[in-house]
Design an enzyme around this catalytic site. Structure first.
Site, PDB file in Angstrom:
ATOM      1  N   CYS A   1     -25.828 -10.225   7.113  1.00 38.50           N
ATOM      2  CA  CYS A   1     -25.934 -10.175   8.575  1.00 38.50           C
ATOM      3  C   CYS A   1     -24.625 -10.532   9.261  1.00 38.50           C
ATOM      4  CB  CYS A   1     -27.065 -11.070   9.031  1.00 38.50           C
ATOM      5  SG  CYS A   1     -28.607 -10.564   8.258  1.00 38.50           S
TER       6      CYS A   1
ATOM      7  N   HIS B   1     -25.794 -16.168  16.837  1.00 41.48           N
ATOM      8  CA  HIS B   1     -26.497 -15.382  15.825  1.00 41.48           C
ATOM      9  C   HIS B   1     -27.998 -15.420  16.180  1.00 41.48           C
ATOM     10  CE1 HIS B   1     -26.870 -13.182  12.197  1.00 41.48           C
ATOM     11  NE2 HIS B   1     -27.616 -14.071  11.599  1.00 41.48           N
TER      12      HIS B   1
ATOM     13  N   GLU C   1     -27.744 -23.534  13.778  1.00 35.30           N
ATOM     14  CA  GLU C   1     -26.670 -22.963  14.591  1.00 35.30           C
ATOM     15  C   GLU C   1     -26.427 -23.836  15.829  1.00 35.30           C
ATOM     16  OE1 GLU C   1     -27.149 -18.883  15.874  1.00 35.30           O
ATOM     17  OE2 GLU C   1     -25.045 -18.742  16.487  1.00 35.30           O
TER      18      GLU C   1
ATOM     19  N   LYS D   1     -30.726 -11.059  20.475  1.00 31.60           N
ATOM     20  CA  LYS D   1     -31.694 -10.581  19.476  1.00 31.60           C
ATOM     21  C   LYS D   1     -33.122 -10.707  20.010  1.00 31.60           C
ATOM     22  CE  LYS D   1     -28.977 -11.286  15.251  1.00 31.60           C
ATOM     23  NZ  LYS D   1     -27.761 -11.979  15.723  1.00 31.60           N
TER      24      LYS D   1
ATOM     25  N   HIS E   1     -33.085  -7.997  15.264  1.00 31.23           N
ATOM     26  CA  HIS E   1     -31.931  -8.358  14.444  1.00 31.23           C
ATOM     27  C   HIS E   1     -31.454  -7.128  13.687  1.00 31.23           C
ATOM     28  CE1 HIS E   1     -29.149 -10.251  11.926  1.00 31.23           C
ATOM     29  NE2 HIS E   1     -29.884 -11.180  11.332  1.00 31.23           N
TER      30      HIS E   1
ATOM     31  N   PHE F   1     -26.912 -14.031   4.828  1.00 32.43           N
ATOM     32  CA  PHE F   1     -27.402 -14.494   3.524  1.00 32.43           C
ATOM     33  C   PHE F   1     -26.221 -14.497   2.548  1.00 32.43           C
ATOM     34  CE2 PHE F   1     -32.062 -12.873   4.036  1.00 32.43           C
ATOM     35  CZ  PHE F   1     -32.347 -13.967   4.829  1.00 32.43           C
TER      36      PHE F   1
END
Lengths: 411, 75
Positions: free
Chosen positions: A163, A303, A314, A335, A340, A399
């Protein structure tokens, strides 16, 4: 002295709108692109909702025969690149193609093609696997196809950092321009993985929201009742250009790109490091690269995936990187509206940052109803706000523990 | 048979129509198919007519007429 790099073109294929105008308008009105999955029958899946791109006809952008030989992720990428080139008013006959490059991020590549061809292999045998299987499926093919479509013979690569892919791609393209290896770069990300195997895989990870009966409220970053992310698809592309080159051809300049930072958690395959230390380091690196102070940042496009862990860590990372200023700057996660886009998320979110800088406007985090004590920053709840934005930072966390941050500046 | 083959070729190559396609038409010379396109067209024909076309036979085809003849003789 480092060469300066500016944004001169925008191309967006998103679940809330195709083209810059439609995308910006949807962001401002707080539109949500999430609905019941239509690309396959998701009845048996725990998560049955996603943010699909609607009304996309690849032949609006690509020759019919070529479009047929492209996976959907490549179609999105070529289409968004075409929009960005047109938006930048780039005359492809006049530019030096040897100094015209491409860096694209994609987390997954041509998964739909892989699924279809694998079915043929199992059901009909190896003799029925298409000769286009490999050149449609491989993750670098968007970058390859974009170079073929527009004659870009300069530096050309693909970044795969889950991502974080497209934020890394944009950062890498920025550095290529800064150090003088090219004058114009098409950069961003593309993804099209709303397919049975990808949805099943993320379902098994318990990473996605199961709010199937209320899709518009399913992506709710930083809200206490968030229960996972919602998969989106699409592509966001920028034309990045060396400043003098852009000025010489009289290009419209949206913003300047000034900073890029990255780091790895070196901790776990899917879980963020405790305290968000990797993300904090990525933001600090970007601020250092931009040669500014944390207090200069007015807006962070987070994010903000709407998973319980990401949004908590975050928020901690932002507090760690910014100290007291974390409570003064504006944060939002778009998002909440777009879902996403995985490897394409950073592409469309860099575009969101250019909107913030151009219009002094912070787009909202929609679906924010219940504050979470662990997420206590200003997330621009539900309604966008007017605010002077001189510097905007965009985070993408992937990830594998990949963290990437870029900083754009008002031009 | 010929019409069905033309239909498959038009579909596989994303052509706008079948105008100008005759038994003399070559996939690669006239319709700008590349080697991968040719392989895919042969596969689609194998599926449609439920036959196997060995690679060494496929390599001999000069035009759509040759393909039609082979399929008629071997079906």
């Amino acid at each position: 002295m480092k060469r300066r790099v500016v944004v001169t073109g925008i191309g967006a294929i998103t679940p809330i709108g195709i083209g810059k105008e439609n995308f910006f308008n949807a962001l401002k009105t707080g539109e949500c692109g999430i609905d019941t999955i239509s690309r396959f029958d998701a009845t048996d899946f725990n998560t049955q909702i996603a943010a699909e791109v609607k009304d996309f006809d690849p032949t609006d952008y690509i020759d019919k025969k070529e479009a047929k030989r492209m996976d959907r992720f490549t179609q999105f990428g070529v289409a968004a690149s075409k929009l960005a080139i047109e938006d930048a008013a780039l005359d492809l006959e006049k530019i030096n193609k040897d100094r015209f490059g491409v860096v694209i991020g994609s987390g997954i590549g041509g998964l739909e093609t892989l699924e279809n061809e694998h079915k043929k292999l199992i059901n009909k045998g190896p003799g029925r696997v298409s000769p286009f299987f490999i050149p449609m499926m491989i993750g670098n093919m968007a970058a390859g196809r974009i170079s073929i479509a527009f004659g870009a013979k300069g530096p050309n690569t693909t970044v795969v950092t889950a991502c974080a892919s497209s934020t890394n791609a944009i950062g890498d393209a920025f550095k290529i321009l800064q150090r003088g290896d090219a004058d114009i770069m098409i950069t961003g990300g593309t993804e099209a993985s709303i397919t049975p195997s990808a949805v099943a895989g993320f379902c098994s990870m318990k990473a996605m929201s199961t709010r199937n009966n209320d899709p518009k409220a399913a992506s709710r970053p930083f809200d206490k009742d968030r229960d996972g992310f919602i998969m989106g698809e699409g592509s966001g592309m920028l034309i990045l250009e060396e400043l003098e080159h852009a000025l010489a051809r009289g290009a419209h300049i949206y913003a300047e790109m000034v900073g890029y930072g990255m780091s790895a958690d070196a901790y776990h395959i899917t879980s963020p490091a405790p305290g968000g230390e990797g993300a904090a380091m990525s933001m600090k690196h970007a601020i250092k690269d931009a040669n500014i102070t944390p207090e200069d940042i007015d807006y962070i496009n987070a994010h903000g995936t709407s998973t319980p862990l990401n949004d908590k860590f975050e928020s901690m990372a932002i507090k760690s990187a910014f100290g007291e200023h974390a409570y003064k700057l504006s944060v939002s996660s778009t998002k909440s509206m777009t879902g996403h886009l995985l490897g394409a998320a950073g592409g469309i979110e860099a575009i969101v940052c250019t909107l913030a800088l151009m219009e002094d406007y912070i787009p909202p985090t929609i679906n924010y109803t219940t504050p979470d004590p662990e997420c206590d920053l200003d997330y621009t709840p539900n309604k966008g706000s007017k605010k002077v934005v001189n510097y905007a930072l965009s985070n993408s966390l992937g990830f594998g523990g990949h963290n990437a941050s870029i900083i754009l500046k008002k031009y | 048979m010929f019409e069905k083959i033309v239909e498959i070729v038009v579909d596989q190559l994303g052509l706008d129509n079948a105008d100008h396609i005759t038994p003399k038409t070559s996939l690669m010379k006239d319709l700008e198919a590349d080697s991968l396109d040719a392989v895919e067209i042969i596969m689609a024909l194998e599926d449609e007519f439920d036959i196997e076309i060995p690679d060494e036979e496929a390599e001999k085809f000069k035009n759509i007429g040759d393909i039609t003849k082979y399929i008629k003789e071997n079906k």
